[in-house]
Motif scaffolding. Structure first.
Motif, mmCIF file in Angstrom:
data_model
loop_
_atom_site.group_PDB
_atom_site.id
_atom_site.type_symbol
_atom_site.label_atom_id
_atom_site.label_comp_id
_atom_site.label_asym_id
_atom_site.label_seq_id
_atom_site.Cartn_x
_atom_site.Cartn_y
_atom_site.Cartn_z
ATOM 1 N N ILE A 81 0.839 -1.202 0.000
ATOM 2 C CA ILE A 81 0.000 0.000 0.000
ATOM 3 C C ILE A 81 0.871 1.248 0.000
ATOM 4 O O ILE A 81 0.588 2.220 -0.719
ATOM 5 N N LEU A 82 1.931 1.260 0.777
ATOM 6 C CA LEU A 82 2.827 2.412 0.812
ATOM 7 C C LEU A 82 3.491 2.634 -0.540
ATOM 8 O O LEU A 82 3.583 3.768 -1.032
ATOM 9 N N LYS A 83 3.929 1.556 -1.170
ATOM 10 C CA LYS A 83 4.550 1.663 -2.486
ATOM 11 C C LYS A 83 3.545 2.188 -3.516
ATOM 12 O O LYS A 83 3.874 3.064 -4.321
ATOM 13 N N LEU A 84 2.318 1.681 -3.485
ATOM 14 C CA LEU A 84 1.282 2.165 -4.396
ATOM 15 C C LEU A 84 0.957 3.625 -4.140
ATOM 16 O O LEU A 84 0.711 4.396 -5.078
ATOM 17 N N TYR A 85 0.953 4.043 -2.874
ATOM 18 C CA TYR A 85 0.700 5.448 -2.554
ATOM 19 C C TYR A 85 1.755 6.343 -3.186
ATOM 20 O O TYR A 85 1.431 7.383 -3.770
ATOM 21 N N PHE A 86 3.022 5.955 -3.085
ATOM 22 C CA PHE A 86 4.085 6.762 -3.676
ATOM 23 C C PHE A 86 3.986 6.806 -5.194
ATOM 24 O O PHE A 86 4.248 7.833 -5.813
ATOM 25 N N VAL A 88 1.162 6.524 -6.978
ATOM 26 C CA VAL A 88 0.021 7.388 -7.303
ATOM 27 C C VAL A 88 0.370 8.846 -7.062
ATOM 28 O O VAL A 88 0.013 9.728 -7.865
ATOM 29 N N ASP A 89 1.076 9.144 -5.989
ATOM 30 C CA ASP A 89 1.471 10.523 -5.695
ATOM 31 C C ASP A 89 2.386 11.065 -6.789
ATOM 32 O O ASP A 89 2.217 12.210 -7.238
ATOM 33 N N LYS A 90 3.332 10.268 -7.245
ATOM 34 C CA LYS A 90 4.224 10.695 -8.319
ATOM 35 C C LYS A 90 3.453 10.910 -9.614
ATOM 36 O O LYS A 90 3.680 11.899 -10.324
ATOM 37 N N MET A 91 2.516 10.017 -9.920
ATOM 38 C CA MET A 91 1.708 10.179 -11.124
ATOM 39 C C MET A 91 0.848 11.433 -11.049
ATOM 40 O O MET A 91 0.677 12.140 -12.050
ATOM 41 N N GLN A 92 0.318 11.728 -9.881
ATOM 42 C CA GLN A 92 -0.503 12.928 -9.706
ATOM 43 C C GLN A 92 0.341 14.184 -9.904
ATOM 44 O O GLN A 92 -0.102 15.131 -10.555
ATOM 45 N N ASN A 93 1.538 14.187 -9.375
ATOM 46 C CA ASN A 93 2.419 15.334 -9.579
ATOM 47 C C ASN A 93 2.789 15.495 -11.048
ATOM 48 O O ASN A 93 2.806 16.618 -11.575
ATOM 49 N N ASN A 94 3.077 14.394 -11.733
ATOM 50 C CA ASN A 94 3.383 14.458 -13.158
ATOM 51 C C ASN A 94 2.188 14.950 -13.960
ATOM 52 O O ASN A 94 2.339 15.737 -14.893
ATOM 53 N N LEU A 95 0.991 14.501 -13.599
ATOM 54 C CA LEU A 95 -0.220 14.941 -14.292
ATOM 55 C C LEU A 95 -0.462 16.423 -14.070
ATOM 56 O O LEU A 95 -0.817 17.148 -15.014
ATOM 57 N N ASN A 96 -0.253 16.903 -12.845
ATOM 58 C CA ASN A 96 -0.419 18.330 -12.578
ATOM 59 C C ASN A 96 0.564 19.160 -13.399
ATOM 60 O O ASN A 96 0.195 20.196 -13.959
ATOM 61 N N THR A 97 1.797 18.710 -13.481
ATOM 62 C CA THR A 97 2.803 19.416 -14.275
ATOM 63 C C THR A 97 2.411 19.432 -15.745
ATOM 64 O O THR A 97 2.511 20.467 -16.415
ATOM 65 N N LEU A 98 1.947 18.309 -16.249
ATOM 66 C CA LEU A 98 1.540 18.205 -17.646
ATOM 67 C C LEU A 98 0.349 19.110 -17.944
ATOM 68 O O LEU A 98 0.329 19.813 -18.966
#
Length: 115
Positions: A81-86, A88-98
């Motif tokens: 769960i912790l690995k999946l959280y990280f 998803v968090d990285k993907m969300q940051n990349n999506l926001n940047t995009l």
């Protein structure tokens, strides 16, 4: 011999073969195949030889083998769960940047088209 002592090794072999085929198709990394194979081998060993769990439990200061297995499963689940959280968090940051970059590019293009 208990039924689970027959079922879990069969499931383990199927799971290991499935991960190997996914690796050969390029869908999994080698590290993923190794980690999941180790996990399924341990599951098979605990199913076939349940006394091994008692030995491991005593190494960690736990009184019963089943308690050790339950704690081990919780640790694995927490890690997953912790690995999946990280991820998803990285993907969300990349999506926001995009989205910001696309919005800025569209704003410039709209101003160019109006003139």
């Amino acid at each position: 011999m208990y039924l689970y002592a027959l079922i879990f090794p069969i499931i383990s072999v199927i799971a290991i073969i499935w991960f190997i085929t996914r690796y050969l198709k390029g869908k999994n990394s080698f590290a993923t195949v190794v980690l999941w194979s180790i996990f399924w081998i341990v599951v098979s060993l605990f199913a076939i030889f349940p006394d091994i769990s008692i030995t491991f439990a005593r190494l960690f200061g736990i009184t019963r083998g089943l308690d050790f297995i339950i704690i081990l499963v919780f640790v694995i689940l927490f890690y997953t769960i912790l690995k999946l959280y990280f991820i998803v968090d990285k993907m969300q940051n990349n999506l926001n940047t995009l989205v910001k970059e696309v919005a800025l590019n569209n704003e410039i293009n709209v101003d160019d088209e109006e003139e």
